[in-house]
Design a protein around this motif. Structure first.
Motif, PDB file in Angstrom:
ATOM      1  N   UNK A 176      26.847  29.363  16.338  1.00  0.00           N
ATOM      2  CA  UNK A 176      27.599  28.249  15.746  1.00  0.00           C
ATOM      3  C   UNK A 176      26.873  26.906  15.882  1.00  0.00           C
ATOM      4  N   UNK A 177      26.034  26.729  16.889  1.00  0.00           N
ATOM      5  CA  UNK A 177      25.356  25.434  17.008  1.00  0.00           C
ATOM      6  C   UNK A 177      24.320  25.222  15.896  1.00  0.00           C
ATOM      7  N   UNK A 178      23.512  26.239  15.552  1.00  0.00           N
ATOM      8  CA  UNK A 178      22.666  26.046  14.360  1.00  0.00           C
ATOM      9  C   UNK A 178      23.493  25.731  13.107  1.00  0.00           C
ATOM     10  N   UNK A 179      24.665  26.375  13.002  1.00  0.00           N
ATOM     11  CA  UNK A 179      25.536  26.059  11.859  1.00  0.00           C
ATOM     12  C   UNK A 179      26.018  24.614  11.950  1.00  0.00           C
ATOM     13  N   UNK A 180      26.363  24.190  13.160  1.00  0.00           N
ATOM     14  CA  UNK A 180      26.816  22.804  13.358  1.00  0.00           C
ATOM     15  C   UNK A 180      25.728  21.808  12.990  1.00  0.00           C
ATOM     16  N   UNK A 181      24.493  22.127  13.380  1.00  0.00           N
ATOM     17  CA  UNK A 181      23.374  21.244  13.014  1.00  0.00           C
ATOM     18  C   UNK A 181      23.284  21.137  11.491  1.00  0.00           C
TER      19      UNK A 181
ATOM     20  N   UNK B 231      19.982  16.477  15.585  1.00  0.00           N
ATOM     21  CA  UNK B 231      19.501  17.764  16.087  1.00  0.00           C
ATOM     22  C   UNK B 231      19.310  17.727  17.603  1.00  0.00           C
ATOM     23  N   UNK B 232      18.709  16.648  18.063  1.00  0.00           N
ATOM     24  CA  UNK B 232      18.493  16.517  19.509  1.00  0.00           C
ATOM     25  C   UNK B 232      19.829  16.504  20.244  1.00  0.00           C
ATOM     26  N   UNK B 233      20.770  15.709  19.715  1.00  0.00           N
ATOM     27  CA  UNK B 233      22.066  15.579  20.390  1.00  0.00           C
ATOM     28  C   UNK B 233      22.807  16.910  20.417  1.00  0.00           C
ATOM     29  N   UNK B 234      22.816  17.596  19.283  1.00  0.00           N
ATOM     30  CA  UNK B 234      23.612  18.821  19.194  1.00  0.00           C
ATOM     31  C   UNK B 234      22.998  19.940  20.050  1.00  0.00           C
ATOM     32  N   UNK B 235      21.689  20.082  19.970  1.00  0.00           N
ATOM     33  CA  UNK B 235      21.069  21.133  20.782  1.00  0.00           C
ATOM     34  C   UNK B 235      21.164  20.784  22.270  1.00  0.00           C
ATOM     35  N   UNK B 236      21.112  19.496  22.593  1.00  0.00           N
ATOM     36  CA  UNK B 236      21.267  19.102  24.001  1.00  0.00           C
ATOM     37  C   UNK B 236      22.662  19.470  24.505  1.00  0.00           C
ATOM     38  N   UNK B 237      23.667  19.229  23.663  1.00  0.00           N
ATOM     39  CA  UNK B 237      25.036  19.601  24.044  1.00  0.00           C
ATOM     40  C   UNK B 237      25.133  21.114  24.208  1.00  0.00           C
ATOM     41  N   UNK B 238      24.548  21.832  23.256  1.00  0.00           N
ATOM     42  CA  UNK B 238      24.590  23.298  23.310  1.00  0.00           C
ATOM     43  C   UNK B 238      23.907  23.846  24.544  1.00  0.00           C
ATOM     44  N   UNK B 239      22.743  23.293  24.853  1.00  0.00           N
ATOM     45  CA  UNK B 239      21.989  23.771  26.015  1.00  0.00           C
ATOM     46  C   UNK B 239      22.693  23.363  27.313  1.00  0.00           C
TER      47      UNK B 239
ATOM     48  N   UNK C 119      31.654  15.634  13.453  1.00  0.00           N
ATOM     49  CA  UNK C 119      32.091  16.868  12.792  1.00  0.00           C
ATOM     50  C   UNK C 119      31.212  18.069  13.154  1.00  0.00           C
ATOM     51  N   UNK C 120      29.871  17.937  13.163  1.00  0.00           N
ATOM     52  CA  UNK C 120      29.039  19.086  13.524  1.00  0.00           C
ATOM     53  C   UNK C 120      29.355  19.627  14.920  1.00  0.00           C
ATOM     54  N   UNK C 121      29.635  18.728  15.858  1.00  0.00           N
ATOM     55  CA  UNK C 121      29.958  19.185  17.214  1.00  0.00           C
ATOM     56  C   UNK C 121      31.287  19.946  17.189  1.00  0.00           C
ATOM     57  N   UNK C 122      32.243  19.396  16.435  1.00  0.00           N
ATOM     58  CA  UNK C 122      33.551  20.060  16.331  1.00  0.00           C
ATOM     59  C   UNK C 122      33.376  21.460  15.743  1.00  0.00           C
TER      60      UNK C 122
ATOM     61  N   UNK D 118      32.524  28.368  17.795  1.00  0.00           N
ATOM     62  CA  UNK D 118      31.958  29.099  18.924  1.00  0.00           C
ATOM     63  C   UNK D 118      33.044  29.770  19.744  1.00  0.00           C
ATOM     64  N   UNK D 119      34.119  29.014  20.004  1.00  0.00           N
ATOM     65  CA  UNK D 119      35.235  29.583  20.767  1.00  0.00           C
ATOM     66  C   UNK D 119      35.934  30.688  19.971  1.00  0.00           C
ATOM     67  N   UNK D 120      36.070  30.471  18.660  1.00  0.00           N
ATOM     68  CA  UNK D 120      36.728  31.481  17.825  1.00  0.00           C
ATOM     69  C   UNK D 120      35.944  32.784  17.873  1.00  0.00           C
ATOM     70  N   UNK D 121      34.616  32.690  17.659  1.00  0.00           N
ATOM     71  CA  UNK D 121      33.803  33.905  17.659  1.00  0.00           C
ATOM     72  C   UNK D 121      33.701  34.503  19.062  1.00  0.00           C
ATOM     73  N   UNK D 122      33.751  33.655  20.080  1.00  0.00           N
ATOM     74  CA  UNK D 122      33.714  34.180  21.449  1.00  0.00           C
ATOM     75  C   UNK D 122      34.920  35.062  21.700  1.00  0.00           C
ATOM     76  N   UNK D 123      36.071  34.642  21.225  1.00  0.00           N
ATOM     77  CA  UNK D 123      37.289  35.430  21.380  1.00  0.00           C
ATOM     78  C   UNK D 123      37.139  36.788  20.752  1.00  0.00           C
ATOM     79  N   UNK D 124      36.525  36.847  19.573  1.00  0.00           N
ATOM     80  CA  UNK D 124      36.347  38.122  18.886  1.00  0.00           C
ATOM     81  C   UNK D 124      35.385  39.026  19.626  1.00  0.00           C
ATOM     82  N   UNK D 125      34.404  38.435  20.268  1.00  0.00           N
ATOM     83  CA  UNK D 125      33.397  39.267  20.907  1.00  0.00           C
ATOM     84  C   UNK D 125      33.919  39.954  22.156  1.00  0.00           C
ATOM     85  N   UNK D 126      35.105  39.549  22.637  1.00  0.00           N
ATOM     86  CA  UNK D 126      35.662  40.208  23.816  1.00  0.00           C
ATOM     87  C   UNK D 126      36.422  41.485  23.447  1.00  0.00           C
TER      88      UNK D 126
END
Lengths: 420, 281
Positions: free
Chosen positions: A231-236, A289-297, A28-31, A37-45
């Protein structure tokens, strides 16, 4: 210590076998992180272009050119149609508005300084006034562009001025149009004279109503590189919440099912038993935390500004929420009671703390309440290490708050468990 | 091996154990027999250090307080409520409990294998406990008490809610342990189990120890005399007697005895004699 590790391994093994617990802790955190992240990315354009229907009732070269300009501007998605269809589409909310280019648009374009101005009509749903205002501004911008283009093209300008002078000639010098004739005569003279050499700083872009120059002003700190940095800190945090609830309910299950008493019959102290639980919870939060930040990075372009500070932030958040887990486990005598009480505390804590939406988009009063949520401080610590570029002294505040919160909760939790 | 010295334990105004004095000798199986609520489980919890007595003391080998983890390491407990991790397999449960008692490496592997074999669960060792029947869970519960080879084994109602097959398996296990010289406390409210498995039986009710002795001693002291039941031409005759052969000869001398049987007194009758109530009340 071997017994504490064995206790922790047992709890981790059970966590991995409870499908719902595993999902909410690791999937769920990754989702959440990726999806939002994609939702906010769309807004930032930037804002999406408005979708409008243009009805060209003039059908002149000028009106067609204007429609083409609107369509190619990128500000609008333009479909053309007849008025009745356009009205229907707006009424059904299939388009934001319709734009009618009134007859005479072409003639008016040929005489900028006198006669009827060019007429455009906007039809919109009254409930969508903001979009109508935006559309009005865009139409005005493109109309002004025509005016600017005219001034930048002396030949076209002289042609328009000559035509206008011919049209005004029959009115004579005593008519109200006399001042306009004088102005147009002077303008004709101006347009016929050779161009002045560019003065210093004037550039060579021709006439502009106003020149706006953008000067880059880099902030003291760089902002987030992209939405995933938020969004990744939020996911964590969501993962930590999943861990907290899984272990709190697991601890109550041990009490309800008699295995906690069984452990107390073994040669273990109560401290060892609780330490085993705490170690398992810390281990799973750390793994998450390691897994999620690794995915993010690795996949979402997150750049950590300080790895040592990120490790510190992760450690403080882990310890803090392990204490919170102990407190939640002591809130009830059954799994249902603990789950209910746990979520009742965690949901507002997460909402006000910025776990659901970034705090900076919340109203001030919500941000103020968020100061009492450890979720806010955990996210701030993560962001401080990832993109806010915190110094160690700046990291001190969130870390101390997290550790203090964890210690208080741990003490309350141990007391609650003892009483239970 | 285990001594209760004037132990008292109350829950609020309810006295669960009242001035209990009792010694469990090394190598014996001592049964704690009493109805539900008699204080048997409280006595077990006091013996394993889970509860502290309000008065008196509990000692292991005359010196150790079971509230000390070091002393508890010598005890093996199969609590009445099944205390197993259902999401772990049988072997994982035993390995975990073995580790809790300090076992590791080869010793752990050997003891886990022995325990599984002992309770007849080797073939189902890798299955999750959630997939076990009630009887299999009871047997695994017993194995978890034995995995670290304890000096004193406390079994709290180990046959509650099990099928006859598993019950017999558990009986055989306990008799095996008895033959091997193990020291056990066995709580039950089934007098047949106490009579079959235990060297001595302590009858408890309302937290008090009412009687203690071998089954024969209890029957002799507190039970009725044996009853000779004879079918004669005058119908069924029931005669309480300490010398049934003499009574049988007397009946044969005065008439025809078509059939006869002896009815021995039971622990049920002993309990009735001591409390005025049935064991199953």
């Amino acid at each position: 210590m071997k017994r504490i590790i064995a206790l922790a391994i047992k709890d981790l093994r059970i966590l991995l076998r409870v499908k719902s617990g595993f999902f909410f802790t690791f999937i769920w955190p990754v989702v959440v992180a990726v999806l939002f992240g994609f939702v906010f990315s769309g807004q930032s354009q930037g804002p999406r272009p408005l979708r409008v229907v243009v009805v060209d009732e003039d059908q002149s070269d000028a009106s067609r050119a204007f429609v083409h300009k609107l369509a190619s501007s990128g500000d609008l998605i333009v479909d053309q149609g007849v008025r009745s269809d356009a009205e229907t589409m707006v009424r059904r909310a299939e388009r934001s508005a319709f734009v009618v280019i009134k007859p005479g648009f072409g003639n008016s374009s040929a005489r900028m300084f006198y006669g009827e101005p060019r007429q455009i009509e906007i039809g919109n749903d009254p409930a969508r006034r903001a979009e109508a205002s935006m559309l009005e501004g865009l139409l005005m911008k493109h109309a002004m562009g025509d005016f600017q283009k005219l001034f930048n093209d002396p030949a076209a300008s002289r042609q328009m001025v000559d035509g206008a002078l011919k049209n005004l000639a029959p009115l004579g010098n005593s008519s109200p149009a006399a001042p306009l004739r004088r102005f147009l005569g002077e303008l004709d003279l101006f347009l016929g004279s050779p161009p002045l050499p560019p003065t210093s700083g004037s550039g060579s872009d021709g006439w502009q109503p106003v020149r706006i120059t953008k000067v880059p002003a880099a902030g003291e700190r760089a902002g987030p590189r992209n939405a995933f940095n938020i969004t990744f800190p939020q996911g964590v945090m969501w993962g930590i919440i999943g861990c907290v609830m899984s272990f709190a309910i697991g601890l109550v299950s041990e009490r309800v099912r008699g295995t906690f008493v069984r452990l107390q019959m073994a040669p273990l102290t109560r401290v060892q038993i609780l330490a085993g639980k705490a170690l398992a919870c810390v281990a799973s939060i750390s793994l998450l935390q390691v897994a999620l930040f690794a995915i993010g990075i690795g996949f979402f372009n997150i750049r950590v500004s300080s790895y040592p500070l990120l490790v510190l932030a992760c450690a403080c958040a882990s310890i803090s929420f392990v204490g919170f887990m102990m407190m939640v486990a002591g809130l009830g005598r059954t799994e249902q009671a603990v789950a209910g009480a746990g979520w009742a505390i965690l949901m507002p804590m997460t909402m006000f703390g910025g776990g659901m939406m970034p705090q900076f988009i919340m109203p001030g009063w919500m941000q103020m309440i968020g100061n009492f949520s450890p979720v806010k401080w955990a996210i701030l610590a993560f962001e401080g290490a990832v993109w806010r570029g915190f110094t160690p002294s700046e990291m001190l505040l969130p870390c101390v708050i997290l550790l203090g919160f964890g210690a208080v909760c741990f003490a309350i939790g141990v007391r609650g468990l003892r009483e239970a | 091996m285990l001594t209760f010295e004037h132990v008292r334990k109350s829950y609020g105004t309810t006295v669960a154990v009242d001035d209990l004095s009792l010694t469990v000798r090394r190598g014996e199986v001592l049964g704690l027999l009493g109805p539900n609520g008699a204080g048997k489980s409280t006595a077990v919890n006091l013996a394993v250090g889970l509860l502290a007595p309000d008065a008196g003391r509990v000692l292991i080998d005359g010196v150790g307080d079971p509230r000390s983890p070091r002393v508890r390491a010598r005890l093996g407990v199969a609590p009445q409520a099944l205390a197993l991790y259902e999401l772990l397999s049988g072997v994982e449960n035993l390995r975990f409990f073995g580790e809790m008692y300090g076992l590791a490496g080869t010793a752990l592997r050997n003891r886990v294998a022995w325990s599984l074999e002992f309770v007849g669960l080797t073939e189902r060792a890798r299955d999750r406990v959630a997939e076990y029947s009630g009887g299999m869970k009871r047997r695994l519960n017993l194995a978890s008490a034995l995995v670290h080879d304890p000096e004193l084994i406390l079994l709290d109602e180990p046959t509650v809610g099990v099928d006859p097959q598993s019950r017999n398996q558990i009986f055989e296990n306990i008799l095996d342990l008895r033959r091997q010289g193990g020291t056990l406390i066995y709580t039950t409210h089934y007098m047949e189990e106490a009579a079959r498995l235990c060297d001595r039986v302590a009858i408890v009710d309302k937290g008090r120890l009412l009687a203690l002795g071998t089954v024969d001693e209890l029957l002799r002291t507190h039970g009725a005399r044996p009853t000779l039941v004879a079918q004669t031409e005058h119908g069924e005759r029931r005669i309480e007697t300490d010398d049934p052969l003499a009574e049988l000869n007397r009946l044969a001398a005065i008439g025809t005895v078509a059939a006869f049987q002896m009815e021995r007194p039971t622990l049920e009758q002993v309990f009735l004699q001591l409390t005025g109530r049935s064991l199953r009340d």
